[in-house]
Design a protein around this motif. Structure first.
Motif, short mmCIF file in Angstrom:
data_model
loop_
_atom_site.label_atom_id
_atom_site.label_comp_id
_atom_site.label_asym_id
_atom_site.label_seq_id
_atom_site.Cartn_x
_atom_site.Cartn_y
_atom_site.Cartn_z
N CYS A 196 92.55 50.98 -46.13
CA CYS A 196 93.61 51.63 -45.36
C CYS A 196 93.03 52.08 -44.02
CB CYS A 196 94.17 52.83 -46.11
SG CYS A 196 95.00 52.34 -47.62
N VAL B 291 95.55 61.75 -47.45
CA VAL B 291 96.24 60.48 -47.69
C VAL B 291 95.58 59.67 -48.82
CG1 VAL B 291 96.88 58.26 -46.65
CG2 VAL B 291 97.32 60.39 -45.43
N THR C 62 90.96 61.73 -40.72
CA THR C 62 91.24 61.16 -39.41
C THR C 62 90.88 62.15 -38.30
OG1 THR C 62 93.49 62.00 -39.45
CG2 THR C 62 93.15 59.78 -40.29
N LYS D 130 93.81 53.62 -40.06
CA LYS D 130 94.78 54.32 -39.21
C LYS D 130 94.39 54.21 -37.75
CE LYS D 130 97.05 58.71 -38.36
NZ LYS D 130 96.96 60.15 -38.45
N THR E 32 93.65 65.77 -42.30
CA THR E 32 93.97 66.49 -43.54
C THR E 32 93.15 66.01 -44.73
OG1 THR E 32 95.69 64.95 -44.22
CG2 THR E 32 96.38 66.80 -42.82
N ALA E 33 92.67 64.76 -44.70
CA ALA E 33 91.95 64.15 -45.82
C ALA E 33 92.81 64.05 -47.08
CB ALA E 33 90.66 64.92 -46.11
#
Ligand SMILES: Cc1cc2nc3c(=O)[nH]c(=O)nc-3n(C[C@H](O)[C@H](O)[C@H](O)COP(=O)(O)OP(=O)(O)OC[C@H]3O[C@@H](n4cnc5c(N)ncnc54)[C@H](O)[C@@H]3O)c2cc1C
Length: 277
Positions: free
Chosen positions: A7, A130, A122, A9, A127-128
């Motif tokens: 994943c 996802v 990110t 971003k 937030t860590a």
């Protein structure tokens, strides 16, 4: 052959972070994008697994049209294909909605996956959440901040740094890991990879309808949090010269600044109150 999903971003360049002060959201459309650094480490971990154990890598991103660039970068680096989730109704998704949509796409397009790799966090929202939320949605085991990965048949052994000690965990496939920024240093893109990145058919795009999602279901089951207030921290600076004996200087310094340096001398720091709105 292992099926890996990474994943990725796209985040705004850190030097360009324009906020919409009215809505409290980031104007991603006004900043140029780049792959989130932690995602490059996750991709590198996947590329090393591919080299060691034979694997197929699918890179997945959700974001506006420009976010497709991170998928091309991933294919140029060695991923086999990319999936881009892109629809106007996905805009403004919080971490819960983001994880839900990524999990739906994974179920639909890569049902036979073995391992999902995410960055640890990110640079724009940090937030860590996802990665672990995708695992929760798919009901699979997860380990965060891993720095070493070994595969033995259907078993995945990972090592991670927790506070001051190292922990080794074992999980059965399918599983999810988030990769530490300390290890799996990203590689450079080889020129040969660029041709793959632009070959047709390597990257597919999925919209809300492809995922069986409507505006109504997005509103009902989508973002459950709202940004109420965003503000820049104001820092006040002053130059002060303290004179006199060492003892006087230290006393005067503590009288003046004790509340500001209390974190360093073991007292609670005073928070500036910015109100709710
Ligand atoms: C309360 C709240 C409200 C928000 N509202 C808005 C808004 O209105 N508009 C807006 O643009 N943003 C909004 N955001 C930001 C948006 O939710 C996040 O950009 C997104 O959910 C990812 O969260 P994160 O950046 O903290 O990811 P983290 O959890 O820190 O990311 C960890 C890893 O998850 C994976 N990952 C994260 N996001 C993606 C993605 N999009 N595609 C693929 N992989 C991914 C990557 O591997 C990444 O390294 C909001 C966030 C919060 C907390």
């Amino acid at each position: 052959m292992l099926n890996l999903i990474v994943c990725l971003k796209q985040v705004p360049m850190v030097t360009e972070l324009p906020w919409d002060e009215k809505t409290g959201t980031l104007r991603r459309d006004l900043a140029s994008g780049q792959m989130n650094l932690a995602c490059l480490h996750a991709l590198e971990a996947a590329l090393q697994i591919k080299e060691q154990y034979m694997a197929n890598i699918t890179a997945v991103t959700m974001g506006p049209p420009a976010a497709q660039e991170v998928l091309r970068e991933a294919v140029a680096l060695g991923a086999d294909r990319g999936i881009h989730l892109c629809d106007r109704i996905f805009a403004g998704s919080d971490t819960y909605a983001t994880s839900l949509l990524l999990a739906k796409a994974i179920k639909k397009e890569c049902a036979d996956y073995n391992l999902i790799l995410c960055g640890s966090y990110t640079s724009d929202s940090e937030t860590a959440q996802v990665g672990p939320q995708i695992a929760e949605e798919l009901a699979i085991p997860a380990a965060a901040y891993i720095e070493k990965l070994e595969i033995n048949g259907r078993t995945l052994r990972v090592r991670r740094l927790v506070d001051n000690f190292r922990e080794t965990l074992e999980m059965e496939f399918p599983a999810l890991v988030t990769v530490s920024l300390e290890k799996y240093q990203p590689r450079y893109t080889a020129l040969a990879g660029l041709e793959n990145a632009f070959a047709s058919g390597n990257i597919i795009s999925l919209n809300a309808r492809d995922l069986g999602i409507s505006s109504a279901s997005m509103a009902a089951d989508g973002s459950r949090t709202q940004v109420r207030n965003v503000f820049l921290r104001k820092e006040k600076k002053e130059n002060v010269v303290l004179k006199g004996t060492a003892a006087n200087v230290v006393n005067e310094f503590l009288n003046k600044y004790e509340s500001k340096i209390s974190w360093a001398i073991g007292k609670d720091i005073e928070e500036e109150d910015h109100g709710d709105e």
